[in-house]
Design an enzyme around this catalytic site. Structure first.
Site, short mmCIF file in Angstrom:
data_model
loop_
_atom_site.label_atom_id
_atom_site.label_comp_id
_atom_site.label_asym_id
_atom_site.label_seq_id
_atom_site.Cartn_x
_atom_site.Cartn_y
_atom_site.Cartn_z
CG LEU A 1 1.61 -2.64 -1.33
CD1 LEU A 1 2.32 -2.42 -0.01
CD2 LEU A 1 2.27 -3.76 -2.10
CD GLU B 1 1.31 -4.72 -6.69
OE1 GLU B 1 0.74 -5.47 -5.86
OE2 GLU B 1 2.21 -3.93 -6.37
CD GLN C 1 5.76 1.95 -5.30
OE1 GLN C 1 6.00 1.11 -4.44
NE2 GLN C 1 5.03 3.04 -5.05
CG PHE C 2 10.28 -0.86 -8.78
CD1 PHE C 2 11.57 -0.57 -9.22
CD2 PHE C 2 9.77 -0.15 -7.71
CE1 PHE C 2 12.32 0.42 -8.60
CE2 PHE C 2 10.51 0.84 -7.09
CZ PHE C 2 11.80 1.13 -7.53
CB ALA C 3 8.76 -3.77 -14.62
CG ASP C 4 11.49 -5.84 -10.56
OD1 ASP C 4 12.49 -6.56 -10.61
OD2 ASP C 4 11.48 -4.66 -10.99
CG PHE C 5 6.62 -4.70 -7.26
CD1 PHE C 5 7.44 -5.66 -6.67
CD2 PHE C 5 6.91 -3.36 -7.05
CE1 PHE C 5 8.52 -5.29 -5.87
CE2 PHE C 5 7.98 -2.98 -6.25
CZ PHE C 5 8.80 -3.94 -5.66
CG HIS D 1 13.38 -2.75 -6.37
ND1 HIS D 1 13.55 -3.70 -5.41
CD2 HIS D 1 12.34 -1.98 -5.94
CE1 HIS D 1 12.69 -3.52 -4.42
NE2 HIS D 1 11.93 -2.48 -4.72
#
Ligand SMILES: Cc1ncc(C[n+]2csc(CCOP(=O)(O)OP(=O)(O)O)c2C)c(N)n1
Length: 663
Positions: free
Chosen positions: A400, A402, A424-428, A469
């Site tokens: 984990l 990014e 995993q999600f654009a938010d991250f 998310h």
């Protein structure tokens, strides 16, 4: 006097190292004079620390990547970069290493296997991971080296990069230049550990602490550690204790450093001590020292003189803009489609998987990275089955982290790999932001190196997933020169644009609306094909109102057009948000004279504002009404389905269309 151990080094080797350590010292002494004369602007001094940069570089192979920082002149000189060109670099001349675009040591040279730093320091560490990964994949006996200061070790990137290197068994050497201060902050206010050997242990990495002022110790340690990294396929950390003998940069002074420390460390000067050692064993004499100094001085004086002769820069905006992106060399065998060709009916998600699969087949140098993307198939199952087919060395589960993974993607690119990273999600993406907007995006403009990286961004709301998310964050990236931003709305486009993004040598942010993954189907051609990035598509032609949109907006607009037969809709799917297809936008304005820009992203600061401004500036005479924007509410994305519906632009679309049509 410092004690040196020559081990099995020959006389010539010892003398070569003497010249190598003396050169950056003498260059710096000259620079300090030029600085006072106002002929050089900013300067970060490495005086007193030269043994590290020089010893490390001398112990590496010429074609192994080094990620230096701002005090590492010795890396550049030991790699024998011509001083005249370095001088031009420091002058901000066009003939330097960055065409006048970068200052001091913030540039690289692929020819010399030196990767330029960004000011943020820590990111260099993860880039080294990527290079080391490339060496591993190619099964080459090579090692990457990254430098960090003691201050830089407090950055998250240090933690991420070390952890990633450990978990992935990467041959990287992390050098900590432990020089007592980070700007004015002493190490006692920076960290609690006594030595970075302890920190390294926490990551499962072996480490050693050495006297960073002893060039023979540095050289010998790197030689040994390099062999260790190659034979064990493991990273290693070296804590090099040293001291910063001058200010953080020349203008900032040293008032905050107790003067007795300078006295202590002056005694440990790496150049003087080594010189005395060579005198003591009879390899140097006063005369020989004089001769070597004379020779180096004349090299420096000549180079400086030539370097200062640089022509004034000729400013040309077209040249500046042209260098933001690496040129695309089109593969003549690649099919280009519009995305409207016949094909088997497939869901959006299947089209993406097929695109990835075919790209992996075609490019043996393509690596895919992301959390849970291997056996698990990714959070949305886009990569399902790929690990079984291509192996886990190419379809890589990541920890984990990014930021480190984006940095590693850049490192892969330095070694001519392509990579696709799945957020995993654009938010991250917010925790990988710095590497994307400062490293990947700017590297080609800064020193001509491309970043062949695609970042897949499962994005958007409408699925009741709440504030973290569901975000639409494409506008964060359209504002950054050097990134391409792509956002398909149909399965055929998803595949063709994803392939185009992979073929493109530049960093591409690839947005995939999660709500479309399984709700939208369409014909998808079987073969490997690309859709040109930067080209919009007319979805429907009409006369009353033009809706310029992308992603889920295309489906909302089509739905409304099907319902409201009383209005003739012209719908344009932008498909790419950076670069925008201004010609298609103009045509859309021309078709109806009334324009509504629709996006799921929130209103303020959204891409709609830029498109609207461009239309009023360039198509004013074609307009029959104000350019309007229909966007989501300026709030975070709420979880409750009713709140989310109200948040989304779709809930206001019909009302705004009526308003504009009636205008
Ligand atoms: C992310 C970030 N925060 C702050 C700075 C400002 N800054 C530049 S260098 C520096 C000190 C770095 O200290 P260290 O890592 O110990 O390296 P040194 O300069 O001592 O070689 C700081 C705070 C920066 N460049 N990047």
């Amino acid at each position: 006097m410092m004690l040196f151990d020559r081990k099995d080094l020959k006389d010539d080797d010892l003398l070569k190292l003497y010249r190598q350590i003396l050169l950056p010292r003498m260059i710096e002494e000259k620079m300090l004079v030029l600085l006072r004369q106002g002929k050089v602007s900013k300067w970060f001094s490495g005086i007193g620390q030269e043994a590290i940069a020089v010893g490390v570089t001398a112990a590496m192979q010429q074609d192994e990547w080094i990620m230096p920082l701002h005090r590492n002149l010795g890396v550049f000189t030991t790699r024998e970069m011509p001083l005249v060109k370095l001088m031009k670099q420091w002058q901000g001349s066009y003939d330097g290493y960055s065409k006048g675009r970068e200052r001091s040591f913030h540039f690289g040279s692929s020819e010399h296997f030196i990767c330029g730093m960004i000011s943020h320091l820590g990111p260099q560490l993860s880039v080294a991971d990527g290079v080391a990964l490339a060496y591993s994949l190619k099964q080459e006996n090579k090692v990457a080296v990254a430098f960090t200061g003691d201050g830089g070790t407090s950055e998250g990137e240090f933690h991420e990069a070390l952890n990633l290197a450990a978990v992935w068994n990467l041959p990287v050497i992390f050098i900590v230049e432990n020089n007592g201060y980070a700007l004015s902050t002493p190490v006692s206010e920076q960290f609690k550990n006594d030595s970075f050997v302890d920190k390294a242990k926490g990551y499962g990495i072996d480490a050693v602490r050495i006297n960073g002022n002893d060039i023979l110790k540095v050289y010998d340690t790197i030689k040994g550690v390099r062999d260790y990294c190659i034979s064990t396929r493991q990273p290693y950390l070296i804590d090099c204790t040293t001291f910063r003998m001058r200010g953080h940069e020349e203008a900032s002074g040293t008032k905050y450093v107790p003067s007795y420390l300078f006295d202590i460390w002056k005694e440990k000067d790496p150049v003087e001590n080594y010189e005395n050692y060579l005198l003591s064993i009879g390899l140097l004499s006063k005369d020989l020292i004089e001769e070597i100094r004379r020779e180096l001085k004349s090299y420096i004086d000549d180079s400086v003189e030539d370097g200062l002769k640089s022509d004034p820069i000729v400013v040309n905006s077209s040249n500046e803009l042209a260098d933001v992106y690496a040129p695309q060399v089109w593969d003549s065998e690649l099919n280009y489609y519009e995305g409207t060709e016949p094909g088997k009916e497939k869901r959006f998600i299947e089209a993406l998987s097929e695109g990835l699969d075919q790209a992996l087949e075609r490019h043996s140098n393509l690596v895919i990275m992301g959390q849970d993307i291997a056996e698990y198939g990714g959070a949305f199952k886009v990569t399902q089955g790929l690990a079984e087919k291509y192996g886990k060395s190419r379809i890589r589960n990541t920890p984990l982290c990014e930021s480190a993974v984006v940095g590693a993607a850049l490192g892969l690119s330095l070694e001519n790999y392509k990579s696709v990273m799945e957020m995993q999600f654009a938010d991250f993406v917010s925790v990988g932001f710095n590497q994307i907007v400062n490293n990947l995006a700017k590297i080609h403009y800064r020193w001509g190196q491309n970043a062949d990286v695609v970042i897949r961004m499962p994005t958007g709301a409408g699925v009741g997933a709440g504030p973290f998310h569901s975000q639409s964050n494409e506008a964060w990236f359209t504002h950054v020169a050097g990134l391409k931003v792509v956002y398909p709305s149909t399965p055929a486009e998803a595949k063709g644009l994803l392939i185009a993004a992979i073929e493109d040598p530049n960093p591409v942010m690839f947005f995939e609306h999660k709500a479309l993954y399984r709700s939208v189907s369409g014909p998808v051609p079987e073969e490997y094909y690309a859709i040109e990035i930067g080209k919009a598509r007319v979805v429907e032609e009409g006369e009353d109102i033009s809706i310029i949109t992308y992603g889920a907006g295309v489906h909302w607009a089509k739905e409304l057009a099907a319902k409201r037969k009383d209005i003739s809709f012209h719908i344009l799917d932008l498909r790419t948000l950076s670069p925008l297809d201004f010609e298609a936008i103009k045509q859309a304005v021309k078709s109806t004279g009334k324009v509504l820009i629709l996006h799921e992203d929130t209103l303020f600061g959204g891409i709609g504002g830029t498109i609207s401004a461009w239309i009023t500036e360039n198509c004013f005479e074609l307009l029959d009404g104000p350019v309007m924007r229909c966007a989501s509410l300026d709030t975070p994305v709420p979880f409750n389905i009713e709140l989310e519906k109200n948040f989304l632009a779709k809930s206001r679309l019909e009302e705004m269309v009526d308003k504009l049509v009636k205008y």
